[in-house]
Design a protein around this motif. Structure first.
Motif, short mmCIF file in Angstrom:
data_model
loop_
_atom_site.label_atom_id
_atom_site.label_comp_id
_atom_site.label_asym_id
_atom_site.label_seq_id
_atom_site.Cartn_x
_atom_site.Cartn_y
_atom_site.Cartn_z
N TYR A 1 -12.83 15.82 41.06
CA TYR A 1 -11.32 15.70 40.27
C TYR A 1 -10.81 15.94 41.74
CZ TYR A 1 -6.78 16.19 38.40
OH TYR A 1 -5.55 16.28 38.22
N LEU A 2 -10.33 16.97 42.43
CA LEU A 2 -9.33 17.02 43.71
C LEU A 2 -10.01 15.95 44.43
CD1 LEU A 2 -9.71 20.75 44.38
CD2 LEU A 2 -7.51 19.47 43.23
N GLN A 3 -10.95 15.42 44.63
CA GLN A 3 -11.13 14.02 45.24
C GLN A 3 -9.97 12.67 45.22
OE1 GLN A 3 -15.59 14.58 45.53
NE2 GLN A 3 -15.13 15.21 48.05
N MET A 4 -10.57 12.42 43.87
CA MET A 4 -10.40 11.88 43.41
C MET A 4 -8.46 11.35 43.17
SD MET A 4 -10.64 8.28 42.15
CE MET A 4 -12.49 8.66 41.45
N LEU A 5 -8.33 12.84 42.92
CA LEU A 5 -6.88 12.49 42.63
C LEU A 5 -6.17 12.33 44.28
CD1 LEU A 5 -4.65 14.11 41.20
CD2 LEU A 5 -4.79 16.11 41.52
N ARG A 6 -6.68 12.41 44.99
CA ARG A 6 -6.16 12.58 46.39
C ARG A 6 -6.57 10.62 47.00
NH1 ARG A 6 -8.71 13.33 52.41
NH2 ARG A 6 -7.53 12.75 53.99
N LEU A 7 -7.32 10.63 46.55
CA LEU A 7 -7.70 8.90 46.27
C LEU A 7 -6.39 8.23 45.43
CD1 LEU A 7 -11.88 8.50 46.28
CD2 LEU A 7 -10.28 7.77 47.92
N ARG A 8 -6.65 8.11 44.60
CA ARG A 8 -5.39 7.90 43.76
C ARG A 8 -4.33 8.24 44.82
NH1 ARG A 8 -5.47 11.52 38.66
NH2 ARG A 8 -3.05 10.85 38.52
N SER A 9 -3.47 9.52 45.03
CA SER A 9 -2.22 9.35 45.51
C SER A 9 -2.53 8.34 46.97
CB SER A 9 -2.06 10.77 46.08
OG SER A 9 -0.74 10.74 46.83
N GLN A 10 -3.11 8.44 47.61
CA GLN A 10 -3.12 7.89 49.09
C GLN A 10 -3.44 6.04 48.71
OE1 GLN A 10 -7.29 7.87 51.51
NE2 GLN A 10 -6.11 10.14 52.84
N GLN A 11 -3.71 5.86 47.11
CA GLN A 11 -3.39 4.80 47.35
C GLN A 11 -2.24 4.04 47.20
OE1 GLN A 11 -6.57 4.54 43.78
NE2 GLN A 11 -7.08 1.95 44.26
N GLN A 12 -1.54 5.44 46.10
CA GLN A 12 -0.13 4.70 45.83
C GLN A 12 0.48 5.07 47.34
OE1 GLN A 12 2.01 7.08 42.85
NE2 GLN A 12 3.19 7.13 43.00
N ALA A 13 0.23 5.35 48.09
CA ALA A 13 1.16 5.47 49.28
C ALA A 13 1.22 4.74 49.43
CB ALA A 13 1.14 7.03 49.86
N LEU A 14 -0.05 3.95 50.05
CA LEU A 14 -0.41 2.45 50.22
C LEU A 14 0.47 1.15 50.33
CD1 LEU A 14 -4.08 3.20 51.31
CD2 LEU A 14 -2.51 2.64 53.03
N ALA A 15 0.19 1.86 48.69
CA ALA A 15 0.74 0.40 48.05
C ALA A 15 2.49 0.36 48.29
CB ALA A 15 0.59 0.39 46.25
N GLU A 16 2.90 1.71 48.10
CA GLU A 16 4.36 1.20 48.68
C GLU A 16 4.68 1.56 49.89
OE1 GLU A 16 5.65 5.53 46.64
OE2 GLU A 16 4.57 4.84 44.81
N GLY A 17 3.65 1.51 50.42
CA GLY A 17 4.24 1.09 52.15
C GLY A 17 4.62 2.51 53.08
N ARG A 18 4.56 3.74 52.66
CA ARG A 18 4.73 4.42 53.14
C ARG A 18 3.58 5.69 53.39
NH1 ARG A 18 3.43 9.34 49.17
NH2 ARG A 18 3.20 8.33 47.17
N GLU A 19 3.46 6.28 54.31
CA GLU A 19 2.52 7.22 54.90
C GLU A 19 2.61 8.61 53.93
OE1 GLU A 19 3.96 8.28 58.69
OE2 GLU A 19 4.23 6.47 59.51
#
Length: 624
Positions: free
Chosen positions: A568-586
C-alpha cells in the motif's frame, strides 16, 4: 424498532467491510446487534477477563488500546479506534483473551455481537470472513479495486494482469513443423490472420517462433527464397511460460527480453501465444516499443526521450490491476535496459576494452524497487592484477563519470551523497570492496552504518555477476557472525519512525508526510537486518520477508501484514509521484493524510502501525 434498524443499516453501509456484506448476511446481522454504552475511562476488554466473547463495532466515540507492558511504543500495540472500526477480531478467532485493554477515551457507544453470532456471520458471509482472516489485506484489496474502477470506469480491464495466462488465451495457437517452407508458413499466417506462427515438435513442444519482425529482418532484407525451411529464419527456443503464470509475469518477461510475443504452455505443450496487447489492451503505448526503442537507441538523448514515456505506460499497468511491487520491478527492468544501453554507447569513447568490470546498482535499483523518480546509486567492481588498482581505476573513472552524467540526462538524478561509479570510492576492485565492507562491519561507526544501508543492497547490472555474488556471499557470512554489528544496524533502522502519536493517531506536519522515509524505510531496513542475520540471499524487500518466514525468524501472519502494508505504501508513493510529474513539479514522496478518503486513511494508519510493529519486534530481539 424499524427506525433503529434503518439507522443502523445506514451506519453500516458507510463503513468497510459492512458496506459490502451480502444482502442475506446484512439481514442476519442487523437484528442481532446490541447497543451498549461505555462511559469515558471505562474498560471494554481486559486480558484478565478470559477468552473474548463479544465482537464490537464502534458507533460513536473513541477507544484506546492499552498494552499492559511498558514497551507499547515500540511494540506497535498502542492505538486509537474510531467509529466504524471493530475489535477484538484476533482474540475471537483464536478463542483467547485479548492482548490489550480497550478503554473508552470518551463516552462511547458500541454495536456488539455475541461470539456465536460472530461465527455464524463468518459462515454466512465470504466478505466478512475474508475481512476477519486478513484484515489489512482485505481493506487493501477493496481500496485497490476502488481506485482501478474510478480510473477505468467499466472497461473490464481491472485485475487482468493478476489472472493466469491460460485464462487470456482465446484461440488455438497457429503452428507448423520447423521444416515447413517459408511460403507455406506465410500463407498460413495470412489465412489465419495472425502475426506469428510457432514451430513445434511431434509432441507439441515449441521449438521456435516466426513473427512479422523476423519476416522483415531475416527474409525481406536478406532476400531469402520462399522455399527456405522455417527453422533457418525463425527465432529458436522461444520464451515459454506455464499457463498458470500470472499476466504480469508475461509483461515482465517481455520487458526482460524486448519481445512482442510469449508462448503459453501446459506440461511443456503449446496451448497459446499471447502478444502484449492481449495483456495491456487498454493503452496505445506499447511496452515493446518502449523497450526496443531503448535497446536500439544510438544516442543518450533518444534513451531519455523513451524514458519520458514511462509514466504513461506505468499508468496503464496500474489501471489493469498490477500490484505495487510488480510495478516497481517493471520500472527497474526498464531502467536496467536504459543503464546498459548508456554504458554500451559510452564504452567506444574510452580505452577500457581490455578491463573486466561489472557495473553495480545499490539501493532501490538493486532491490528492484525503483519508483518513477529516483536518483543514482551505482558503482564499479573491476578485476586487475594486484598492485594495478590505482592505474585501472584512473582509466575507468572518466568512463564512469561520463556514464553518471549521461544517466542524469536520462532523468536519473545525481546522488546527493555521491554514491556513484564516478566517485573513486565507488570504483574499486573486488578485493577493495571486500576490505571496505569488512571494515564497516568490524568498526560500525555511524557513518559506516549509514553507508551500509545503501551499499549492502547490491546487484550486477552489466558485466560478470560472479564477483558480485561472491562479494554478497562473503558479506552475508561476515554479518551473520557479528552480532554487535547487526545490533547496531537494528538500532540504526529506528532513525525513521512511522508518524504515529501516543495512541496510534497519524501525525502530519505542515508539508505532509514523507512516505518514503517514514513509511517504506522501516520495512526496507527491517527486512535487510533480518536478511543479514540469517544469511538470506534475497535483495528485494518482499522476497526477504518471505525468506525470513522460511528461516523461521518471522511469523507467517506478521509477514502477510507487512507485505500488505508495504504494497500500500509503495502504491501511495507511486500515485504521489504520478501526480507530481503530471503537474510538472518536483518531489512526489510527500502525502497529506487529510486529503485521503476515510477508507484510505484507515489503511494508512494500519500500514504505519505495521511498520512500527516491525521496528518493535527488532527492538525486542536486539534488546534496544
Amino acid at each position: 424498532m424499524s427506525d433503529a434498524l434503518d439507522t443502523t443499516r445506514e451506519f453500516l453501509n458507510a463503513h468497510a467491510p459492512f458496506d459490502r456484506l451480502e444482502p442475506d448476511a446484512l439481514e442476519f446481522l442487523l437484528p442481532r446487534l446490541e447497543s451498549r454504552f461505555y462511559a469515558s475511562g471505562e474498560r471494554i476488554t481486559d486480558p484478565d477477563a478470559g477468552p473474548a466473547r463479544r465482537f464490537h463495532i464502534i458507533r460513536q466515540g473513541r477507544i484506546r488500546g492499552e498494552n499492559p507492558s511498558e514497551d507499547e511504543q515500540v511494540s506497535g500495540k498502542a492505538w486509537e479506534l474510531v467509529p466504524g472500526e471493530s475489535f477484538p477480531i484476533g482474540a475471537l478467532l483464536g478463542r483467547r483473551p485479548v492482548h490489550t485493554v480497550h478503554r473508552a477515551l470518551e463516552d462511547t457507544l458500541c454495536l456488539e455481537l455475541s461470539l456465536e453470532d460472530f461465527d455464524r456471520l463468518r459462515a454466512r458471509s465470504p466478505v466478512f470472513n475474508d475481512f476477519c482472516s486478513r484484515r489489512l489485506a482485505s481493506l487493501l484489496d477493496r481500496l485497490h479495486q476502488g481506485l482501478i474502477a474510478g480510473q477505468l470506469g467499466h472497461s473490464g480491464a481491472s485485475g487482468q494482469l493478476n489472472t493466469p495466462l491460460g485464462a487470456r488465451v482465446t484461440r488455438e495457437p497457429v503452428t507448423c513443423s520447423p521444416d515447413t517452407p517459408l511460403r507455406a508458413a506465410l500463407t498460413t499466417m495470412r489465412d489465419q490472420k495472425v502475426g506469428s506462427i510457432v514451430a513445434v515438435d511431434g509432441e507439441g513442444r515449441p521449438l521456435g517462433i516466426f513473427t512479422m519482425t523476423d519476416l522483415l529482418s531475416r527474409v525481406t532484407l536478406e532476400e531469402r527464397p520462399l522455399d527456405t525451411p522455417l527453422r533457418q529464419v525463425m527465432t529458436p527456443d522461444p520464451i515459454a511460460l506455464p499457463d498458470s503464470a500470472l499476466g504480469f509475469e508475461g509483461i515482465e518477461t517481455m520487458a526482460d527480453h524486448g519481445m512482442k510475443h510469449i508462448c503459453v504452455v501446459a506440461n511443456e505443450r503449446l496451448v497459446g501465444v499471447l502478444g502484449e496487447r492481449d495483456l495491456l489492451s487498454s493503452h496505445p503505448l506499447t511496452l515493446d516499443r518502449l523497450v526496443r526503442g531503448i535497446l536500439r537507441a544510438d544516442a543518450v538523448s533518444t534513451i531519455a526521450d523513451h524514458l519520458r514515456e514511462m509514466p504513461r505506460l506505468i499508468g496503464a499497468v496500474i489501471h489493469q490491476g498490477a500490484e505495487a511491487d510488480q510495478i516497481l520491478r517493471l520500472i527497474t527492468r526498464i531502467n536496467d535496459h536504459a543503464t546498459r544501453r548508456v554504458l554500451t554507447l559510452l564504452r567506444s569513447r574510452h580505452d577500457i576494452a581490455d578491463i573486466g568490470f561489472t557495473w553495480l546498482a545499490f539501493g532501490s535499483q538493486a532491490r528492484e524497487e525503483q519508483a518513477l523518480t529516483t536518483d543514482q546509486d551505482n558503482g564499479i567492481l573491476f578485476r586487475c592484477e594486484p598492485g594495478q588498482e590505482d592505474e585501472t581505476r584512473e582509466r575507468l573513472l572518466p568512463f564512469a563519470q561520463g556514464a553518471n552524467q549521461a544517466l542524469a540526462e536520462c532523468g536519473f538524478e545525481l546522488c546527493p551523497g555521491d554514491v556513484m561509479a564516478g566517485n573513486p570510492e565507488c570504483c574499486l576492485s573486488g578485493a577493495e570492496w571486500e576490505r571496505r565492507f569488512s571494515r564497516w562491519i568490524d568498526q560500525g561507526t555511524p557513518e559506516h552504518l549509514l553507508k551500509s544501508s545503501i551499499f549492502f543492497d547490491l546487484r550486477a547490472i552489466d558485466g560478470d555477476s560472479g564477483p558480485v555474488e561472491k562479494l554478497r556471499s562473503e558479506l552475508l557470512h561476515k554479518t551473520a557472525f557479528n552480532s554487535r554489528f547487526r545490533r547496531q544496524m537494528a538500532a540504526n533502522q529506528m532513525r525513521f519512525r512511522p508518524p504515529l502519536g501516543l495512541f496510534g493517531e497519524i501525525r502530519s506536519g505542515s508539508d505532509g508526510i514523507n512516505v518514503k522515509l517514514h513509511g517504506l524505510t522501516p520495512f526496507v531496513d527491517g527486512a535487510r537486518v533480518m536478511a543479514l542475520a540469517a544469511e538470506l540471499p534475497a535483495t528485494r524487500t518482499h522476497e526477504r520477508l518471505d525468506q525470513a518466514v522460511s528461516a523461521e525468524i518471522l511469523r507467517e501472519d506478521d509477514a502477510h501484514d507487512y507485505h500488505a502494508a508495504l504494497r500500500y505504501l509503495q502504491m501511495l508513493r507511486l500515485r504521489s509521484q504520478q501526480q507530481a510529474l503530471a503537474e510538472g513539479r518536483e518531489g512526489g514522496n510527500r502525502i497529506r493524510p487529510e486529503e485521503l478518503g476515510a477508507l484510505e486513511g484507515r489503511v494508512l494508519k494500519e500500514a504505519f502501525r505495521q511498520a512500527r510493529k516491525l521496528q518493535g519486534q527488532l527492538a525486542v530481539q536486539y534488546q534496544l
